[in-house]
Design a protein around this motif. Structure first.
Motif, mmCIF file in Angstrom:
data_model
loop_
_atom_site.group_PDB
_atom_site.id
_atom_site.type_symbol
_atom_site.label_atom_id
_atom_site.label_comp_id
_atom_site.label_asym_id
_atom_site.label_seq_id
_atom_site.Cartn_x
_atom_site.Cartn_y
_atom_site.Cartn_z
ATOM 1 N N ALA A 33 0.835 -1.207 0.000
ATOM 2 C CA ALA A 33 0.000 0.000 0.000
ATOM 3 C C ALA A 33 0.868 1.254 0.000
ATOM 4 O O ALA A 33 0.550 2.238 -0.689
ATOM 5 N N GLU A 34 1.969 1.226 0.751
ATOM 6 C CA GLU A 34 2.866 2.376 0.761
ATOM 7 C C GLU A 34 3.511 2.571 -0.606
ATOM 8 O O GLU A 34 3.639 3.708 -1.084
ATOM 9 N N ALA A 35 3.903 1.483 -1.254
ATOM 10 C CA ALA A 35 4.486 1.587 -2.592
ATOM 11 C C ALA A 35 3.458 2.129 -3.583
ATOM 12 O O ALA A 35 3.780 2.983 -4.430
ATOM 13 N N LEU A 36 2.233 1.665 -3.460
ATOM 14 C CA LEU A 36 1.160 2.146 -4.341
ATOM 15 C C LEU A 36 0.900 3.627 -4.111
ATOM 16 O O LEU A 36 0.686 4.388 -5.067
ATOM 17 N N GLN A 37 0.946 4.048 -2.864
ATOM 18 C CA GLN A 37 0.737 5.462 -2.553
ATOM 19 C C GLN A 37 1.850 6.313 -3.167
ATOM 20 O O GLN A 37 1.579 7.373 -3.736
ATOM 21 N N GLU A 38 3.081 5.847 -3.071
ATOM 22 C CA GLU A 38 4.194 6.583 -3.668
ATOM 23 C C GLU A 38 4.032 6.682 -5.187
ATOM 24 O O GLU A 38 4.258 7.741 -5.783
ATOM 25 N N ARG A 39 3.622 5.568 -5.801
ATOM 26 C CA ARG A 39 3.419 5.591 -7.257
ATOM 27 C C ARG A 39 2.274 6.525 -7.638
ATOM 28 O O ARG A 39 2.358 7.246 -8.635
ATOM 29 N N SER A 40 1.204 6.538 -6.852
ATOM 30 C CA SER A 40 0.074 7.417 -7.176
ATOM 31 C C SER A 40 0.463 8.884 -7.015
ATOM 32 O O SER A 40 0.015 9.741 -7.789
ATOM 33 N N LEU A 41 1.313 9.176 -6.015
ATOM 34 C CA LEU A 41 1.796 10.552 -5.882
ATOM 35 C C LEU A 41 2.666 10.948 -7.073
ATOM 36 O O LEU A 41 2.584 12.076 -7.566
ATOM 37 N N ALA A 42 3.487 10.017 -7.557
ATOM 38 C CA ALA A 42 4.318 10.299 -8.729
ATOM 39 C C ALA A 42 3.450 10.526 -9.957
ATOM 40 O O ALA A 42 3.705 11.452 -10.750
ATOM 41 N N VAL A 43 2.412 9.722 -10.104
ATOM 42 C CA VAL A 43 1.500 9.898 -11.245
ATOM 43 C C VAL A 43 0.769 11.224 -11.136
ATOM 44 O O VAL A 43 0.600 11.945 -12.138
ATOM 45 N N ALA A 44 0.353 11.578 -9.923
ATOM 46 C CA ALA A 44 -0.333 12.859 -9.741
ATOM 47 C C ALA A 44 0.601 14.021 -10.064
ATOM 48 O O ALA A 44 0.190 15.024 -10.670
ATOM 49 N N GLU A 45 1.853 13.896 -9.694
ATOM 50 C CA GLU A 45 2.828 14.941 -10.004
ATOM 51 C C GLU A 45 3.020 15.062 -11.515
ATOM 52 O O GLU A 45 3.056 16.171 -12.062
ATOM 53 N N LYS A 46 3.139 13.925 -12.191
ATOM 54 C CA LYS A 46 3.293 13.951 -13.654
ATOM 55 C C LYS A 46 2.038 14.518 -14.311
ATOM 56 O O LYS A 46 2.127 15.229 -15.330
ATOM 57 N N ALA A 47 0.866 14.217 -13.748
ATOM 58 C CA ALA A 47 -0.377 14.765 -14.299
ATOM 59 C C ALA A 47 -0.403 16.282 -14.138
ATOM 60 O O ALA A 47 -0.856 17.012 -15.040
ATOM 61 N N GLY A 48 0.093 16.764 -13.008
ATOM 62 C CA GLY A 48 0.166 18.217 -12.813
ATOM 63 C C GLY A 48 1.118 18.857 -13.805
ATOM 64 O O GLY A 48 0.824 19.938 -14.362
ATOM 65 N N GLU A 49 2.266 18.214 -14.046
ATOM 66 C CA GLU A 49 3.216 18.731 -15.034
ATOM 67 C C GLU A 49 2.591 18.730 -16.424
ATOM 68 O O GLU A 49 2.760 19.691 -17.195
ATOM 69 N N ALA A 50 1.864 17.675 -16.759
ATOM 70 C CA ALA A 50 1.204 17.600 -18.068
ATOM 71 C C ALA A 50 0.150 18.698 -18.191
ATOM 72 O O ALA A 50 0.020 19.325 -19.253
ATOM 73 N N ALA A 51 -0.579 18.950 -17.105
ATOM 74 C CA ALA A 51 -1.587 20.010 -17.146
ATOM 75 C C ALA A 51 -0.928 21.368 -17.344
ATOM 76 O O ALA A 51 -1.450 22.227 -18.079
ATOM 77 N N ASP A 52 0.223 21.564 -16.705
ATOM 78 C CA ASP A 52 0.950 22.819 -16.896
ATOM 79 C C ASP A 52 1.412 22.972 -18.347
ATOM 80 O O ASP A 52 1.314 24.052 -18.942
ATOM 81 N N GLN A 53 1.911 21.884 -18.931
ATOM 82 C CA GLN A 53 2.354 21.925 -20.318
ATOM 83 C C GLN A 53 1.200 22.202 -21.236
ATOM 84 O O GLN A 53 1.324 22.977 -22.226
ATOM 85 N N VAL A 54 0.045 21.608 -20.963
ATOM 86 C CA VAL A 54 -1.139 21.855 -21.788
ATOM 87 C C VAL A 54 -1.554 23.314 -21.681
ATOM 88 O O VAL A 54 -1.918 23.949 -22.674
ATOM 89 N N ALA A 55 -1.463 23.856 -20.480
ATOM 90 C CA ALA A 55 -1.824 25.260 -20.294
ATOM 91 C C ALA A 55 -0.864 26.158 -21.068
ATOM 92 O O ALA A 55 -1.286 27.169 -21.668
ATOM 93 N N VAL A 56 0.421 25.836 -21.068
ATOM 94 C CA VAL A 56 1.399 26.619 -21.830
ATOM 95 C C VAL A 56 1.119 26.519 -23.324
ATOM 96 O O VAL A 56 1.170 27.507 -24.046
ATOM 97 N N ILE A 57 0.820 25.328 -23.799
ATOM 98 C CA ILE A 57 0.522 25.142 -25.218
ATOM 99 C C ILE A 57 -0.722 25.906 -25.603
ATOM 100 O O ILE A 57 -0.768 26.577 -26.642
ATOM 101 N N ARG A 58 -1.766 25.847 -24.769
ATOM 102 C CA ARG A 58 -3.006 26.559 -25.096
ATOM 103 C C ARG A 58 -2.795 28.080 -25.029
ATOM 104 O O ARG A 58 -3.406 28.817 -25.785
ATOM 105 N N ALA A 59 -1.951 28.530 -24.141
ATOM 106 C CA ALA A 59 -1.691 29.959 -24.030
ATOM 107 C C ALA A 59 -0.915 30.469 -25.246
ATOM 108 O O ALA A 59 -1.064 31.618 -25.659
ATOM 109 N N GLY A 60 -0.092 29.602 -25.831
ATOM 110 C CA GLY A 60 0.714 30.008 -26.983
ATOM 111 C C GLY A 60 -0.088 30.055 -28.268
ATOM 112 O O GLY A 60 0.280 30.731 -29.225
ATOM 113 N N LYS A 61 -1.211 29.371 -28.326
ATOM 114 C CA LYS A 61 -2.016 29.359 -29.546
ATOM 115 C C LYS A 61 -2.974 30.538 -29.529
ATOM 116 O O LYS A 61 -3.594 30.849 -28.522
ATOM 117 N N PRO A 62 -3.150 31.183 -30.689
ATOM 118 C CA PRO A 62 -4.099 32.310 -30.766
ATOM 119 C C PRO A 62 -5.534 31.904 -30.791
ATOM 120 O O PRO A 62 -6.009 30.916 -31.020
#
Length: 81
Positions: free
Chosen positions: A52-81
């Motif tokens: 369960a602890e290993a799963l929690q660590e993996r889910s936190l890593a996935v959540a962090e990557k999802a946040g990074e992906a959301a930031d990248q999507v926001a940057v891409i959308r901001a760059g498009k007119p």
């Protein structure tokens, strides 16, 4: 005469003590099996907790990557007119 009374009382006390201890000693194997089952359950729960602890660590890593992906999507959308 008093010696026989003392010996009788002592012998009677030992018999009563033996009768009182007998049921407890009869349950020792059953208690040992119960303790063994509890130890096996504890080991299984410890393994499950580690998973369960290993799963929690993996889910936190996935959540962090999802946040990074959301930031990248926001940057891409901001760059498009």
């Amino acid at each position: 005469m008093i010696l026989w009374i003392i010996l009788g009382v002592a012998l009677f006390s030992l018999v009563v003590l033996g009768l009182a201890v007998r049921p407890v000693l009869a349950r020792v194997p059953e208690l040992y099996r119960a303790v063994r089952r509890l130890m096996l359950k504890q080991e299984a729960l410890e393994r499950l907790q580690a998973k369960a602890e290993a799963l929690q660590e993996r889910s936190l890593a996935v959540a962090e990557k999802a946040g990074e992906a959301a930031d990248q999507v926001a940057v891409i959308r901001a760059g498009k007119p």
